[in-house]
Scaffold this motif. Structure first.
Motif, PDB file in Angstrom:
ATOM      1  N   GLU A   1      39.442  56.815  34.028  1.00 23.48           N
ATOM      2  CA  GLU A   1      40.046  56.692  35.227  1.00 23.48           C
ATOM      3  C   GLU A   1      41.176  57.260  35.781  1.00 23.48           C
ATOM      4  O   GLU A   1      41.367  57.744  36.965  1.00 23.48           O
ATOM      5  CB  GLU A   1      39.852  55.196  35.771  1.00 23.48           C
ATOM      6  N   PHE A   2      42.234  57.057  34.840  1.00 25.03           N
ATOM      7  CA  PHE A   2      43.524  57.641  35.043  1.00 25.03           C
ATOM      8  C   PHE A   2      43.400  59.169  35.394  1.00 25.03           C
ATOM      9  O   PHE A   2      43.920  59.716  36.350  1.00 25.03           O
ATOM     10  CB  PHE A   2      44.443  57.303  34.075  1.00 25.03           C
ATOM     11  N   MET A   3      42.544  59.805  34.555  1.00 24.25           N
ATOM     12  CA  MET A   3      42.683  61.513  34.345  1.00 24.25           C
ATOM     13  C   MET A   3      42.089  61.692  35.662  1.00 24.25           C
ATOM     14  O   MET A   3      42.174  62.631  36.323  1.00 24.25           O
ATOM     15  CB  MET A   3      41.855  61.789  33.250  1.00 24.25           C
ATOM     16  N   GLU A   4      41.011  61.063  36.018  1.00 20.47           N
ATOM     17  CA  GLU A   4      40.365  61.424  37.418  1.00 20.47           C
ATOM     18  C   GLU A   4      41.184  61.301  38.547  1.00 20.47           C
ATOM     19  O   GLU A   4      41.156  62.079  39.514  1.00 20.47           O
ATOM     20  CB  GLU A   4      39.212  60.406  37.423  1.00 20.47           C
ATOM     21  N   LYS A   5      41.961  60.066  38.711  1.00 17.24           N
ATOM     22  CA  LYS A   5      42.830  59.939  39.892  1.00 17.24           C
ATOM     23  C   LYS A   5      44.140  60.720  39.886  1.00 17.24           C
ATOM     24  O   LYS A   5      44.534  61.258  40.927  1.00 17.24           O
ATOM     25  CB  LYS A   5      43.150  58.563  39.884  1.00 17.24           C
ATOM     26  N   ALA A   6      44.609  61.020  38.582  1.00 18.42           N
ATOM     27  CA  ALA A   6      45.765  61.907  38.453  1.00 18.42           C
ATOM     28  C   ALA A   6      45.405  63.458  38.502  1.00 18.42           C
ATOM     29  O   ALA A   6      46.417  64.457  38.731  1.00 18.42           O
ATOM     30  CB  ALA A   6      46.401  61.750  37.008  1.00 18.42           C
TER      31      ALA A   6
ATOM     32  N   HIS B   1      44.541  47.323  35.876  1.00 19.61           N
ATOM     33  CA  HIS B   1      45.655  47.053  35.851  1.00 19.61           C
ATOM     34  C   HIS B   1      46.291  48.016  34.792  1.00 19.61           C
ATOM     35  O   HIS B   1      47.365  48.768  34.994  1.00 19.61           O
ATOM     36  CB  HIS B   1      46.244  45.680  35.247  1.00 19.61           C
ATOM     37  N   THR B   2      45.615  48.497  33.846  1.00 22.91           N
ATOM     38  CA  THR B   2      46.181  49.549  32.847  1.00 22.91           C
ATOM     39  C   THR B   2      46.079  50.806  33.644  1.00 22.91           C
ATOM     40  O   THR B   2      47.133  51.504  33.357  1.00 22.91           O
ATOM     41  CB  THR B   2      44.841  49.666  31.773  1.00 22.91           C
ATOM     42  N   VAL B   3      45.020  51.034  34.527  1.00 22.24           N
ATOM     43  CA  VAL B   3      45.223  52.427  35.349  1.00 22.24           C
ATOM     44  C   VAL B   3      46.180  52.393  36.111  1.00 22.24           C
ATOM     45  O   VAL B   3      46.968  53.503  36.068  1.00 22.24           O
ATOM     46  CB  VAL B   3      43.589  52.468  35.904  1.00 22.24           C
ATOM     47  N   GLN B   4      46.557  51.203  36.730  1.00 22.33           N
ATOM     48  CA  GLN B   4      47.981  51.004  37.564  1.00 22.33           C
ATOM     49  C   GLN B   4      48.822  51.626  36.752  1.00 22.33           C
ATOM     50  O   GLN B   4      49.756  52.287  37.509  1.00 22.33           O
ATOM     51  CB  GLN B   4      47.932  49.867  38.325  1.00 22.33           C
ATOM     52  N   ILE B   5      49.158  50.882  35.761  1.00 21.47           N
ATOM     53  CA  ILE B   5      50.325  51.098  34.907  1.00 21.47           C
ATOM     54  C   ILE B   5      50.546  52.632  34.547  1.00 21.47           C
ATOM     55  O   ILE B   5      51.466  53.308  34.784  1.00 21.47           O
ATOM     56  CB  ILE B   5      50.458  50.305  33.563  1.00 21.47           C
ATOM     57  N   LEU B   6      49.266  53.285  34.195  1.00 20.53           N
ATOM     58  CA  LEU B   6      49.453  54.701  33.582  1.00 20.53           C
ATOM     59  C   LEU B   6      49.746  55.484  34.995  1.00 20.53           C
ATOM     60  O   LEU B   6      50.478  56.610  34.762  1.00 20.53           O
ATOM     61  CB  LEU B   6      48.046  55.056  32.976  1.00 20.53           C
ATOM     62  N   LEU B   7      49.226  55.037  36.051  1.00 14.78           N
ATOM     63  CA  LEU B   7      49.734  56.035  37.403  1.00 14.78           C
ATOM     64  C   LEU B   7      51.051  55.697  37.784  1.00 14.78           C
ATOM     65  O   LEU B   7      51.719  56.713  38.027  1.00 14.78           O
ATOM     66  CB  LEU B   7      48.568  55.551  38.407  1.00 14.78           C
ATOM     67  N   GLU B   8      51.426  54.437  37.705  1.00 15.38           N
ATOM     68  CA  GLU B   8      52.917  54.474  37.872  1.00 15.38           C
ATOM     69  C   GLU B   8      53.986  55.159  37.181  1.00 15.38           C
ATOM     70  O   GLU B   8      54.864  55.701  37.440  1.00 15.38           O
ATOM     71  CB  GLU B   8      53.179  52.673  37.543  1.00 15.38           C
TER      72      GLU B   8
END
Length: 270
Positions: A49-54, A230-237
């Protein structure tokens, strides 16, 4: 009592104390191998999910370092409740969480930095499994303000379970109220134990309950879903704050053919 009776009673006490002491040395439970949701699977899903959003891919070695750091929180700090949000030590948990995030950014060695990021992710994930946050926010995607512990001072209903049984030795009746709560699982249960509150695996006491009647989502599923978000949120932060170690892990999707996450999931199968 006769001498024989006294001896048997004393022997019984010694055995009970020995069993309790041995149990107290066991690792703190977390989203473990029993699953189906584990720290590894939650983190892997968050990577995707992080890679998709970033709109970037992560290198395979970086993903593995973060996962290894996540798992190290159990192997190296198994009895430190701040790493697992146990024993109702929410303030200590929040302090350790913020410290690890800051250290992950400032570390000069990228290996240590990524592993500390993984340990911070472990704390966030454990909070949802070991607290009653999921019960108080059923199917409402509100993430806990773990990095802002003072907010919890006004959230009197939020708690985590006691893994160390010493605080409840004289409060067994209050502790039992948590197990007796078949309906209305939200709220606060004084001296609730880890065994009652944890949603580490699908077969734990609390995990067997559905979040809402008629909806096929268990508390194990819901806690894991919140942990992933929350893990995704931390990675995006960390990405937006330009964590230097995380930035060195990014590769353009055009060069990786957008298959970094799929490749990692294939190579790292539990």
């Amino acid at each position: 009592m006769s001498k024989k009776t006294n001896f048997i009673f004393l022997k019984f006490l010694v055995i009970c104390f020995s069993v309790y002491f041995a149990v107290s040395l066991n690792p703190l439970r977390a989203f473990g191998k029993k699953g189906p949701h584990t720290h590894t699977s939650i983190t892997q899903e968050a990577f995707g999910e992080f890679m998709e959003k970033a709109d970037w891919d992560l290198r395979l070695d970086c993903m593995e370092l973060i996962v290894q750091g996540n798992l190290r929180a159990d192997s190296a700090y198994m009895n430190n409740d701040a790493y697992h949000c146990d024993n109702n030590n929410i303030l200590g948990c929040a302090d350790r969480f913020r410290t690890l995030k800051d250290d992950a950014y400032r570390e000069t060695n990228y290996i240590t930095g990524l592993m500390k990021l993984g340990m911070a992710l472990h704390i966030a994930q454990d909070f949802y499994s070991h607290s009653n946050w999921a019960e108080n926010y059923p199917l409402v995607g509100i993430l806990a303000p773990i990095e802002h512990p003072w907010v919890f001072l006004s959230l009197k209903e939020i708690q985590t379970g006691y893994y160390n049984l010493l605080p409840i030795v004289d409060h067994t009746e209050e502790a039992g109220h948590c197990f007796d709560a078949e309906e209305g699982l939200n709220g606060h249960y004084t001296f609730a134990t880890h065994a009652c509150l944890n949603k580490d695996a699908a077969d734990s006491h609390r995990s067997l309950n559905l979040v809402l009647p008629g909806v096929p989502i268990s508390y194990h599923d819901w806690a894991a879903s919140l942990a992933k978000e929350h893990t995704v949120q931390i990675l995006l932060e960390q990405f937006k704050d330009k964590n230097p170690h995380l930035l060195t892990c990014l590769t353009p999707k055009v060069l990786s053919f957008s298959c970094g996450g799929a490749a990692y999931n294939f190579l790292r199968q539990d």
